[in-house]
Design an enzyme around this catalytic site. Structure first.
Site, mmCIF file in Angstrom:
data_model
loop_
_atom_site.group_PDB
_atom_site.id
_atom_site.type_symbol
_atom_site.label_atom_id
_atom_site.label_comp_id
_atom_site.label_asym_id
_atom_site.label_seq_id
_atom_site.Cartn_x
_atom_site.Cartn_y
_atom_site.Cartn_z
ATOM 1 N N GLU A 93 10.164 1.606 10.391
ATOM 2 C CA GLU A 93 11.165 2.645 10.156
ATOM 3 C C GLU A 93 10.432 3.951 10.385
ATOM 4 O OE1 GLU A 93 13.076 5.441 9.203
ATOM 5 O OE2 GLU A 93 12.773 4.977 7.093
ATOM 6 N N CYS A 100 13.705 11.378 6.970
ATOM 7 C CA CYS A 100 13.684 10.880 8.354
ATOM 8 C C CYS A 100 15.068 10.924 9.001
ATOM 9 C CB CYS A 100 13.101 9.481 8.408
ATOM 10 S SG CYS A 100 13.805 8.385 7.190
ATOM 11 N N LYS A 158 0.873 -1.180 0.000
ATOM 12 C CA LYS A 158 0.000 0.000 0.000
ATOM 13 C C LYS A 158 0.907 1.227 0.000
ATOM 14 C CE LYS A 158 -1.617 2.827 2.946
ATOM 15 N NZ LYS A 158 -1.553 4.065 2.113
ATOM 16 N N GLU A 211 9.936 15.904 15.491
ATOM 17 C CA GLU A 211 10.297 15.851 14.072
ATOM 18 C C GLU A 211 9.433 16.857 13.307
ATOM 19 O OE1 GLU A 211 9.337 12.185 11.978
ATOM 20 O OE2 GLU A 211 11.365 12.201 11.144
HETATM 21 P P1 NAD Z 1 1.825 8.611 7.984
HETATM 22 O O1 NAD Z 1 2.651 7.812 8.896
HETATM 23 O O2 NAD Z 1 0.416 8.873 8.345
HETATM 24 O O3 NAD Z 1 1.815 7.909 6.531
HETATM 25 C C1 NAD Z 1 2.769 6.979 6.107
HETATM 26 C C2 NAD Z 1 2.050 5.753 5.554
HETATM 27 O O4 NAD Z 1 1.327 5.114 6.598
HETATM 28 C C3 NAD Z 1 1.020 6.049 4.474
HETATM 29 O O5 NAD Z 1 1.021 5.034 3.504
HETATM 30 C C4 NAD Z 1 -0.271 6.044 5.256
HETATM 31 O O6 NAD Z 1 -1.412 5.763 4.455
HETATM 32 C C5 NAD Z 1 -0.012 4.920 6.224
HETATM 33 N N1 NAD Z 1 -0.821 4.913 7.434
HETATM 34 C C6 NAD Z 1 -1.372 5.966 8.102
HETATM 35 N N2 NAD Z 1 -2.048 5.527 9.172
HETATM 36 C C7 NAD Z 1 -1.906 4.182 9.198
HETATM 37 C C8 NAD Z 1 -2.383 3.158 10.066
HETATM 38 N N3 NAD Z 1 -3.145 3.418 11.129
HETATM 39 N N4 NAD Z 1 -2.066 1.873 9.797
HETATM 40 C C9 NAD Z 1 -1.296 1.577 8.745
HETATM 41 N N5 NAD Z 1 -0.842 2.490 7.877
HETATM 42 C C10 NAD Z 1 -1.139 3.789 8.109
HETATM 43 O O7 NAD Z 1 2.586 9.936 7.697
HETATM 44 P P2 NAD Z 1 1.989 11.384 7.338
HETATM 45 O O8 NAD Z 1 0.743 11.708 8.093
HETATM 46 O O9 NAD Z 1 1.900 11.478 5.869
HETATM 47 O O10 NAD Z 1 3.167 12.283 7.882
HETATM 48 C C11 NAD Z 1 3.161 12.664 9.229
HETATM 49 C C12 NAD Z 1 4.547 12.744 9.783
HETATM 50 O O11 NAD Z 1 5.141 11.445 9.739
HETATM 51 C C13 NAD Z 1 5.528 13.596 9.003
HETATM 52 O O12 NAD Z 1 5.404 14.932 9.257
HETATM 53 C C14 NAD Z 1 6.830 13.007 9.465
HETATM 54 O O13 NAD Z 1 7.203 13.540 10.698
HETATM 55 C C15 NAD Z 1 6.539 11.558 9.624
HETATM 56 N N6 NAD Z 1 6.992 10.775 8.458
HETATM 57 C C16 NAD Z 1 8.110 10.048 8.606
HETATM 58 C C17 NAD Z 1 8.576 9.322 7.541
HETATM 59 C C18 NAD Z 1 9.799 8.495 7.638
HETATM 60 O O14 NAD Z 1 10.425 8.192 6.621
HETATM 61 N N7 NAD Z 1 10.204 8.076 8.809
HETATM 62 C C19 NAD Z 1 7.934 9.355 6.313
HETATM 63 C C20 NAD Z 1 6.758 10.110 6.200
HETATM 64 C C21 NAD Z 1 6.297 10.804 7.296
#
Ligand code: NAD
Length: 474
Positions: A245, A279, A170, A378
């Site tokens: 991660e 990240c 996904k 972050e």
């Molecule tokens: P997020 O964690 O919500 O999204 C990342 C992925 O997780 C997406 O594919 C999303 O659909 C999925 N996801 C969201 N909720 C989920 C759940 N309950 N179960 C399974 N999958 C789920 O990230 P975001 O809201 O787009 O970004 C928020 C913050 O997250 C950013 O500001 C940043 O600080 C952090 N982030 C970190 C990384 C990293 O590489 N470590 C990457 C993106 C975002």
């Protein structure tokens, strides 16, 4: 419009079982660039079934077959280079050169590296009284974020394929199109039906369905800590293995013998790269107290030279990925001001000359103490903080005063001090003096930065289960 309302299941593009669609935005123009389907639990079920039935024969494939497969994928990936670069600039807002030199190359490198690792990977070894085998873990559910559309997908997929595990992906709903091109690449490379499946949708619906699916053996998740924790909670119900991660608040320790220009260059490149949406970004720059004034002057000068704007033009920094991300970054900048930090460069609002797109100014805070929100949370944007220290021991203590442990950076000359700092920081990946990254080295975090490792042989291990056989006939 890049509309594609289908999911990729069992080697075919299929209609969604639901009727809901989602807009995908171009963050530089604030216009809709396409639509995807909001997948359902039923879509996910179908994908898991396909991955499950493809598993027994894919798990039996030879090492040679999988090396060839990964090499073919790397070739087909290269054929789609222009398209991948174009789509990542459109969906993520990465400047064209970043899409090419970073995003495109990272995806390519993971497939090549996995093929390379496989040549010498040990799937079976003899111990004193036993034979240890490593067997593919089964169906892997992969959930990826938006900040590196081809890197995070490719490292997980390449490791799974190398191990002989099948996959349901996904991708992030904000940047789904590069991942959809990957499905076409795998098909062109001759991947058997059902080995790779892709279901688009939200984390709430498809993400939760993956982490709680009884027929998924392993979930590899990259993204925010909040969602990562939810993945772990769901996976705990049926004791599913997880790799996470998550985020970071990584330190850059500038030693007292560092070349100020070079050290500031490292600090600035960390907020420039991918508009700071990384990240592993070093967002706490720890500087000796007596270097503060000269380091600040250098940072100010370097940040003033950054070209911010349209990612289709020759700029170093593009927009943030979404309005939500822009609001988040702007509110952190305001929080830094409210908490009493000094704005050395940037600040709230749009960069000069930019009126459209989800931008933020590259911002450097100084007079920051490590307990401020901007030093602990972050931000995920082009924002960094300068924190002063008294001694190297003090610097290492500040560096480790965080819930995270993803990466760390050190700049300076004295080998002993460099070694002390590099080994003293509690994090999964340390870079000394802008050393190049290494695709054979493990990638992942200590503490709340995650569980497990990706990249190279460590990445492949995640998709394998060790089995011990005592008394195995010769
Ligand atoms: P997020 O964690 O919500 O999204 C990342 C992925 O997780 C997406 O594919 C999303 O659909 C999925 N996801 C969201 N909720 C989920 C759940 N309950 N179960 C399974 N999958 C789920 O990230 P975001 O809201 O787009 O970004 C928020 C913050 O997250 C950013 O500001 C940043 O600080 C952090 N982030 C970190 C990384 C990293 O590489 N470590 C990457 C993106 C975002």
């Amino acid at each position: 419009m890049r509309d594609n309302l289908k999911h990729y299941i069992n080697g075919e593009w299929v209609e969604s079982t639901g009727s809901q669609t989602m807009e995908v935005m171009n963050p530089a123009t604030e216009e809709v660039m396409g639509h995807i389907s909001a997948g359902t639990k039923e879509d996910l079920d179908k994908a898991v079934k396909a991955a499950r039935s493809a598993f027994p024969s894919f798990a039996q494939t030879s090492r040679e077959y999988r090396i060839e497969l990964l090499e073919k994928i790397a070739d087909e990936y290269t054929k789609r280079k222009d398209e991948l670069i174009e789509v990542m600039t459109e969906e993520l807002g990465a400047p064209l050169k970043v899409s090419e030199n970073v995003h495109f190359m990272m995806g390519y490198s993971h497939f090549k590296q996995a093929a390379e690792e496989l040549r010498n990977f040990s799937f079976s070894e003899k111990r004193e009284k036993s034979t240890i085998m490593k067997e593919p873990i089964g169906v892997s559910g992969l959930i990826t974020p938006w900040n590196f559309p081809t890197n995070q997908t490719s490292t997980k997929i390449a490791s799974a394929f190398a191990a002989g595990s099948t996959v349901v992906l996904k991708p992030a709903e904000i940047t789904p199109y590069a991942a959809m091109i990957l499905a076409e690449i795998f098909e062109a490379a001759g991947l058997p039906k059902g080995v790779f499946n892709l279901v688009n949708g939200t984390g709430q619906e498809v993400g939760n369905a993956i982490s709680s699916h009884p027929d998924i053996d392993f979930v590899s998740y990259t993204g925010s800590g909040i969602a990562g924790s939810k993945v772990m909670e769901n996976a705990a119900k049926d004791i599913k293995k997880v790799a996470l991660e998550l985020g970071g608040k990584s330190p850059l320790i500038v030693l007292d013998d560092a070349d100020i220009k070079e050290a500031a260059g490292i600090a600035v490149s960390n907020i420039t790269m991918n508009t700071g949406q990384v990240c592993t970004a070093a967002t706490r720059v720890l500087v000796p107290k007596n270097m503060k004034a000269s380091f600040e002057a250098e940072m100010k000068e370097q940040v003033a030279q950054l070209a911010v704007g349209d990612p289709q033009q020759d700029n170093q920094i593009g927009p943030l990925v979404a309005k939500k991300q822009q609001d988040r970054v702007q509110s952190y900048i305001q929080k830094g001001i409210d908490e009493g930090a000094t704005v050395l460069a940037g600040g709230t609002g749009n960069p000069e000359g930019v009126s459209k797109g989800y931008f933020a100014k590259p911002t450097v805070f100084t007079d920051v103490s490590n307990d401020m929100t901007i030093a602990q949370e972050e931000i995920f944007g082009p924002v960094t903080t300068i924190i002063t220290y008294e001694s190297l021991d003090d610097a290492i203590e500040i560096a480790n005063d965080t819930v995270y442990g993803l990466a760390g950076y050190v700049a300076g000359k004295d080998p002993e001090a460099l070694r002390k700092a590099a080994t003293g920081i509690r994090a999964g990946q340390i870079t000394v003096n802008a050393a190049p990254s290494d695709y054979s080295a493990p990638f992942g975090g200590f503490k709340q930065s995650g569980i497990g490792r990706e990249w190279g042989d460590f990445g492949i291990e995640e998709y394998l289960e060790p089995k011990a056989i005592m008394g195995m006939p010769e």
